[in-house]
Design an enzyme around this catalytic site. Structure first.
Site, PDB file in Angstrom:
ATOM      1  N   CYS A 269       0.754  -1.283   0.158  1.00 20.57           N
ATOM      2  CA  CYS A 269       0.094   0.080  -0.035  1.00 20.57           C
ATOM      3  C   CYS A 269       0.789   1.281   0.018  1.00 20.57           C
ATOM      4  O   CYS A 269       0.425   2.264  -0.581  1.00 20.57           O
ATOM      5  CB  CYS A 269      -0.968  -0.070   1.272  1.00 20.57           C
ATOM      6  SG  CYS A 269      -2.045  -1.367   1.558  1.00 20.57           S
TER       7      CYS A 269
ATOM      8  N   CYS B  65       2.086   3.101  -3.239  1.00 15.23           N
ATOM      9  CA  CYS B  65       1.201   3.949  -4.128  1.00 15.23           C
ATOM     10  C   CYS B  65       0.952   5.332  -3.108  1.00 15.23           C
ATOM     11  O   CYS B  65       0.965   6.262  -3.589  1.00 15.23           O
ATOM     12  CB  CYS B  65       0.015   3.427  -4.521  1.00 15.23           C
ATOM     13  SG  CYS B  65       0.238   2.126  -5.873  1.00 15.23           S
ATOM     14  N   HIS B  66       0.655   4.792  -1.692  1.00 14.86           N
ATOM     15  CA  HIS B  66      -0.013   5.824  -1.061  1.00 14.86           C
ATOM     16  C   HIS B  66       0.975   6.581  -0.089  1.00 14.86           C
ATOM     17  O   HIS B  66       0.553   7.444   0.722  1.00 14.86           O
ATOM     18  CB  HIS B  66      -1.279   5.348  -0.267  1.00 14.86           C
ATOM     19  CG  HIS B  66      -2.346   4.876  -1.103  1.00 14.86           C
ATOM     20  ND1 HIS B  66      -3.112   5.688  -1.693  1.00 14.86           N
ATOM     21  CD2 HIS B  66      -2.661   3.452  -1.328  1.00 14.86           C
ATOM     22  CE1 HIS B  66      -3.895   4.833  -2.471  1.00 14.86           C
ATOM     23  NE2 HIS B  66      -3.868   3.600  -2.263  1.00 14.86           N
TER      24      HIS B  66
ATOM     25  N   CYS C 124      -8.419  -1.844  -3.770  1.00 15.98           N
ATOM     26  CA  CYS C 124      -6.892  -1.490  -4.071  1.00 15.98           C
ATOM     27  C   CYS C 124      -6.171  -2.987  -3.720  1.00 15.98           C
ATOM     28  O   CYS C 124      -5.037  -3.341  -4.493  1.00 15.98           O
ATOM     29  CB  CYS C 124      -6.507  -0.610  -2.747  1.00 15.98           C
ATOM     30  SG  CYS C 124      -6.724   0.920  -2.958  1.00 15.98           S
TER      31      CYS C 124
ATOM     32  N   CYS D 133     -35.314   1.968  13.347  1.00 15.81           N
ATOM     33  CA  CYS D 133     -34.169   2.263  13.971  1.00 15.81           C
ATOM     34  C   CYS D 133     -34.166   3.694  14.806  1.00 15.81           C
ATOM     35  O   CYS D 133     -33.898   3.922  15.792  1.00 15.81           O
ATOM     36  CB  CYS D 133     -32.989   2.645  12.842  1.00 15.81           C
ATOM     37  SG  CYS D 133     -32.682   1.375  11.745  1.00 15.81           S
TER      38      CYS D 133
ATOM     39  N   CYS E 221     -35.622   3.319  18.597  1.00 18.69           N
ATOM     40  CA  CYS E 221     -34.748   3.282  19.680  1.00 18.69           C
ATOM     41  C   CYS E 221     -33.635   4.437  19.701  1.00 18.69           C
ATOM     42  O   CYS E 221     -33.422   4.884  20.604  1.00 18.69           O
ATOM     43  CB  CYS E 221     -33.960   1.815  19.106  1.00 18.69           C
ATOM     44  SG  CYS E 221     -35.111   0.345  19.662  1.00 18.69           S
ATOM     45  N   HIS E 222     -33.151   4.583  18.582  1.00 17.40           N
ATOM     46  CA  HIS E 222     -31.628   5.522  18.620  1.00 17.40           C
ATOM     47  C   HIS E 222     -32.205   6.950  18.615  1.00 17.40           C
ATOM     48  O   HIS E 222     -31.214   7.943  18.823  1.00 17.40           O
ATOM     49  CB  HIS E 222     -30.986   5.051  17.453  1.00 17.40           C
ATOM     50  CG  HIS E 222     -30.447   3.663  17.491  1.00 17.40           C
ATOM     51  ND1 HIS E 222     -29.700   3.143  18.635  1.00 17.40           N
ATOM     52  CD2 HIS E 222     -30.578   2.711  16.822  1.00 17.40           C
ATOM     53  CE1 HIS E 222     -29.420   1.817  18.441  1.00 17.40           C
ATOM     54  NE2 HIS E 222     -30.105   1.464  17.336  1.00 17.40           N
TER      55      HIS E 222
ATOM     56  N   ARG F 167     -22.358  -4.438  13.124  1.00 15.92           N
ATOM     57  CA  ARG F 167     -23.300  -3.983  14.250  1.00 15.92           C
ATOM     58  C   ARG F 167     -24.616  -3.646  13.623  1.00 15.92           C
ATOM     59  O   ARG F 167     -25.677  -4.151  14.318  1.00 15.92           O
ATOM     60  CB  ARG F 167     -22.549  -2.507  14.607  1.00 15.92           C
ATOM     61  CG  ARG F 167     -23.646  -2.103  15.740  1.00 15.92           C
ATOM     62  CD  ARG F 167     -23.388  -2.965  17.078  1.00 15.92           C
ATOM     63  NE  ARG F 167     -24.358  -2.496  18.140  1.00 15.92           N
ATOM     64  CZ  ARG F 167     -25.407  -2.958  18.349  1.00 15.92           C
ATOM     65  NH1 ARG F 167     -25.868  -3.843  17.332  1.00 15.92           N
ATOM     66  NH2 ARG F 167     -26.069  -2.699  19.490  1.00 15.92           N
TER      67      ARG F 167
ATOM     68  N   CYS G  23     -28.215  -5.332  14.747  1.00 13.68           N
ATOM     69  CA  CYS G  23     -29.711  -4.696  15.040  1.00 13.68           C
ATOM     70  C   CYS G  23     -30.751  -5.159  14.217  1.00 13.68           C
ATOM     71  O   CYS G  23     -31.709  -5.410  14.809  1.00 13.68           O
ATOM     72  CB  CYS G  23     -29.492  -3.143  14.599  1.00 13.68           C
ATOM     73  SG  CYS G  23     -28.941  -2.114  15.798  1.00 13.68           S
TER      74      CYS G  23
END
Length: 223
Positions: free
Chosen positions: A39, A42-43, A77, A139, A142-143, A180, A184
């Site tokens: 990586c 290139c970066h 990549c 969603c 709850c949130h 995650r 849910c």
């Protein structure tokens, strides 16, 4: 977060998520694939070139005609290096994503304003507000409405994606935002999308817009 969990996150010598960051740092400089390039070839120096990258993803990919999140960008990549793309939730992908995200720790989330992202972000908003599953919950119920309350003894968070990839004590490991979100959906007895589905990215786009200006914490620690 309890004070103990907050201390665990803030101390890099104790934060377990830093193990993945260190592995990602090693992978960054290790040649991979048929190109035998790393990586860094290139970066360059990630502490400089990757600063601010995580707070701007997901971003639109013109070749695919849709947005991609940071983990998928890393997988692309790897393919250009002539290597097999690391699978979602694989150790390699999480380590590289954690290392890249860590370079933006402390920066405010700044979603990309590319107009091509607008319809995808809107679908993410609609999904966030849609009742789902056998429990018929959205969603937002709850949130937003119940944030700060308790569910099964645990505090209901506001659902901001500020710390991903994230170390959860429940998982005893690092995981992505998609992991995650799958949790849910399973919790409301809904069928999760396939790994890497564009619906996950659409929801992430909306969540990042919702968290605009909040500071990135990766790798965060949560219960």
């Amino acid at each position: 977060m309890t004070p103990a969990t907050q201390r665990l996150q803030r101390d890099d010598t104790q934060n377990p998520g830093m193990l993945w960051v260190l592995e990602g740092e090693a992978l960054w400089s290790r040649a991979a694939g048929t190109s035998a390039k790393a990586c860094a070839d290139c970066h360059g120096d990630a502490t400089r070139t990757m600063r601010g990258v995580a707070v701007r993803h997901p971003r639109f990919d013109a070749a695919l005609g849709r947005p991609v999140e940071l983990g998928e960008r890393i997988a692309q990549c790897r393919v250009r290096q002539g290597a097999a793309p690391p699978a979602p939730e694989s150790a390699e992908r999480l380590a590289l994503q954690a290392y890249v995200a860590h370079q933006s720790r402390g920066l405010p989330i700044a979603p990309d304003d590319d107009p091509r992202l607008a319809p995808f972000r809107e679908r993410g908003r609609q999904f966030y507000e849609q009742r789902l599953g056998a429990l018929n919950l959205a969603c937002t119920q709850c949130h937003d409405t119940l944030a700060g309350g308790r569910l099964g003894g645990s505090v209901i968070p506001q659902g901001h994606p500020t710390g991903y990839p994230i170390y959860r004590l429940e998982w005893q490991g690092l995981g992505s935002l998609q992991r995650r979100l799958r949790g849910c959906l399973s919790g409301v007895r809904a069928e999760p999308f396939a790994p890497g589905a564009v619906e996950w990215v659409e929801l992430e786009l909306f969540l990042m817009q919702r968290a605009r200006g909040m500071l990135l914490e990766s790798p965060a620690v949560r219960p």
